[in-house]
Design an enzyme around this catalytic site. Structure first.
Site, PDB file in Angstrom:
ATOM      1  N   GLU A 115       0.841  -1.195   0.000  1.00  0.00           N
ATOM      2  CA  GLU A 115       0.000   0.000   0.000  1.00  0.00           C
ATOM      3  C   GLU A 115       0.876   1.245   0.000  1.00  0.00           C
ATOM      4  OE1 GLU A 115      -2.772  -0.341   3.213  1.00  0.00           O
ATOM      5  OE2 GLU A 115      -3.684  -2.159   2.426  1.00  0.00           O
ATOM      6  N   HIS A 243      -8.839   9.454   3.873  1.00  0.00           N
ATOM      7  CA  HIS A 243      -8.521   8.377   2.938  1.00  0.00           C
ATOM      8  C   HIS A 243      -8.753   8.909   1.533  1.00  0.00           C
ATOM      9  CE1 HIS A 243      -8.256   4.541   0.925  1.00  0.00           C
ATOM     10  NE2 HIS A 243      -7.858   3.993   2.059  1.00  0.00           N
ATOM     11  N   ARG A 291      -0.640   8.759   2.143  1.00  0.00           N
ATOM     12  CA  ARG A 291      -2.016   9.215   2.020  1.00  0.00           C
ATOM     13  C   ARG A 291      -2.176  10.728   2.045  1.00  0.00           C
ATOM     14  NH1 ARG A 291      -5.139   4.742   5.813  1.00  0.00           N
ATOM     15  NH2 ARG A 291      -5.018   3.024   4.312  1.00  0.00           N
ATOM     16  N   HIS A 352     -10.934   9.670   7.652  1.00  0.00           N
ATOM     17  CA  HIS A 352     -10.673   8.243   7.829  1.00  0.00           C
ATOM     18  C   HIS A 352     -10.078   7.884   9.186  1.00  0.00           C
ATOM     19  CE1 HIS A 352      -9.882   4.154   6.622  1.00  0.00           C
ATOM     20  NE2 HIS A 352      -8.570   4.288   6.744  1.00  0.00           N
ATOM     21  N   ARG A 387      -0.368   8.716   9.303  1.00  0.00           N
ATOM     22  CA  ARG A 387      -0.292   7.268   9.533  1.00  0.00           C
ATOM     23  C   ARG A 387       0.096   6.523   8.260  1.00  0.00           C
ATOM     24  NH1 ARG A 387      -4.133   2.723   9.253  1.00  0.00           N
ATOM     25  NH2 ARG A 387      -5.653   4.144   8.313  1.00  0.00           N
TER      26      ARG A 387
END
Length: 532
Positions: A115, A243, A291, A352, A387
């Site tokens: 990811e 997100h 992100r 998110h 994160r």
């Protein structure tokens, strides 16, 4: 009611702690409180998976640590990052022993996903419903322990501290102590007192303060708000992770359907209204950048083109592979008329994950004695300013385990507590108009979405503060005069969480990670945590 261990929240953090306490002390009582069904948690909606180093031939602890530090943009606590990455392997093994089933290759090795922000394939997953599988396995494991009681449909109102005993408690009060909680039993509509030797907050996030979020309706910042009212320490609330790819459905408010980052890990490409693959203009890692970078890029493209979404292109991914890895996403798209072999998926950022929260040390201790916090409600120092994808489930288990280890070193009995008074509802009456609550809730979400989103300015933050101040005054007056209800208490908690996000954003005179303020586009030389 009295219990030896009190766990507030039934996600991966809360259940990890409960299982460990129940196994070590089979003759003692472990009580888990959840405000809806036991499986309705943020954990349940985690699609992508859990990050951990399991293939030591290709991967290493150092690589995972470095990826986490880069994503955190200078604010991670390196010692905590090392703890989580290194201890996380054992926690994942425990999860497997409890019955969680992760996808495997034909030869029996685990299928590992990749990811945004990860340099290696290290994400263990179960299709695209990893969190749901973890929740299932853990609840089945809990059922095997007769000394664990899960109390469903029970809303926690407040932490009990010396304040409720008549003492003046402030931020500077030394040794604030937690004796348990007051709860509203939604089945009997009675307010009850629960005393506990040890209390763990595992209450999840606060995504519902935004108009569009991947979080379930229960994510209203309850734990953070309770600790703040109890004069505990909160930090880094300004870092709200959006997100990048929630499914865009016109007219849908509240919880948005998540399109996991693993789709981009498998080759999905973000495209704008013109069909251009735009991420190469923003970062050399393109669609697999962290992100914060991807969310800002999408926000920029939406503003440039005047659209409410961009597209995620998976048409080039073989259908069989897509359906095998992402069956839930495939069925959702199909249900609203999107053929992923022909159509691009409309996506837009949605609130998110909260990287800040209740300040804890490396053993999950909060600033309040005998009160621990783990999971999304806690600020452990792992995430810093942003994160890294799929680190959250790992963090929850590591710190729930550490909270358990720490509390066993300093056990105490509720029999030693001073007398705790019952909840005082004198002078309150039932609400005459629910519109006062529902409309204020919409206002909170609108203010936060419009002024405290992906891109911020000082003027927007000031406006948000003024509007939240007014909403707080109105809601406190209503709270003091009205019989408590979950709706009123959630509104109150959401206003508090929103206030903390805004104040943290105002104090941070820089742009870093998830906090981007156009009045301070550069990072400051002074790196610090914002503690409230």
């Amino acid at each position: 009611m009295q219990t030896d261990f009190l766990v507030i929240g039934s996600g991966i953090a809360g259940l990890t702690f409960a299982l460990k306490a129940a196994k070590k002390y089979p003759d003692q009582k472990v009580t888990v409180i959840t405000k809806t069904a036991a499986d309705e948690t943020n954990t349940k909606y985690a699609q992508g998976g859990i990050a951990g180093v399991t293939d030591f031939e290709r991967d290493s602890f150092d690589k995972h640590i470095e990826d986490t530090l880069i994503a955190g943009d200078g604010l991670c606590n390196k010692a905590v990052v090392e703890i989580v990455v290194k201890e996380g392997v054992d926690r994942i093994q425990e999860l497997i022993e409890w019955g969680a089933q992760f996808d495997k290759e034909a030869d029996g090795d685990y299928k590992l996903g990749k990811e945004g922000g990860h340099g290696e394939f290290r994400i263990l997953h179960h299709k695209d419903v990893t969190g749901k599988e973890i929740e299932r396995a853990m609840l089945e494991a809990v059922a095997a322990h007769p000394n664990i009681e899960i109390i469903k449909h029970c809303f926690v109102l407040d932490l009990i501290t010396q304040h409720h005993l008549g003492y003046l408690v402030t931020k500077s009060t030394p040794d604030i102590d937690c004796y348990g909680v007051y709860v509203l039993n939604l089945k009997t509509n009675e307010i009850e007192t629960i005393l506990a030797g040890t209390t763990l907050l595992a209450t999840g996030g606060n995504g519902q303060v935004y108009r569009s979020t991947t979080n379930p309706n229960i994510a209203t910042g309850d734990g953070v708000a309770m600790v703040y009212r109890a004069k505990g320490r909160i930090e880094n609330m300004e870092f709200i992770q959006f997100h990048p790819t929630a499914l865009y459905e016109p007219g849908v408010r509240g919880q948005s359907f998540l399109i996991t980052e693993a789709v981009r890990g498998d080759g999905g490409i973000l495209r704008n209204k013109k069909g251009e693959a735009f991420m190469e203009r923003y970062d050399e890692r393109k669609d697999l950048a962290p992100r914060d970078i991807v969310a800002r890029a999408i926000d920029s493209e939406m503003k440039i083109t005047g659209t409410e979404h961009v597209y995620l292109d998976v048409r080039h991914i073989p259908l069989e592979k897509f359906v095998e890895h992402f069956p839930n996403i495939y069925e959702k798209c199909k249900s609203i008329g999107i053929d992923v072999t022909k159509d691009m998926i409309p996506v837009a950022p949605a609130a998110h994950y909260s990287c800040g929260g209740i300040k804890t040390n490396e053993w999950a201790r909060t600033s309040i004695r005998n009160l621990y916090a783990a999971g999304e409600c806690a600020s452990t120092g792992l995430h810093g300013a942003n994160r890294l994808a799929s680190n959250s489930l790992l963090e929850a288990m590591v710190f729930a385990h550490r909270a358990f280890l720490d509390c066993t070193q300093q056990r105490r009995s509720v029999n030693d507590f001073p007398p705790v008074p019952e909840w005082n509802a004198t002078g309150t009456t039932d609400p005459k108009e629910m519109i006062l609550i529902t409309q204020s809730l919409k206002e909170v979400q609108q203010v936060m979405s419009d002024y405290v989103g992906i891109v911020r300015t000082n003027v927007r933050l000031q406006r948000a503060q003024k509007r939240l101040d007014l909403l707080w005054e109105e809601t406190e007056l209503l709270y003091q005069a009205t019989t408590v209800s979950p709706q009123l208490c959630e509104l109150r908690n959401m206003i508090t969480a929103s206030y903390l996000i805004v104040k943290g954003a105002q104090f941070r005179k820089e742009s870093r990670g998830l906090h981007y303020n156009t009045d301070y586009p550069a990072k400051s030389r002074l790196v610090q945590n914002i503690v409230l």
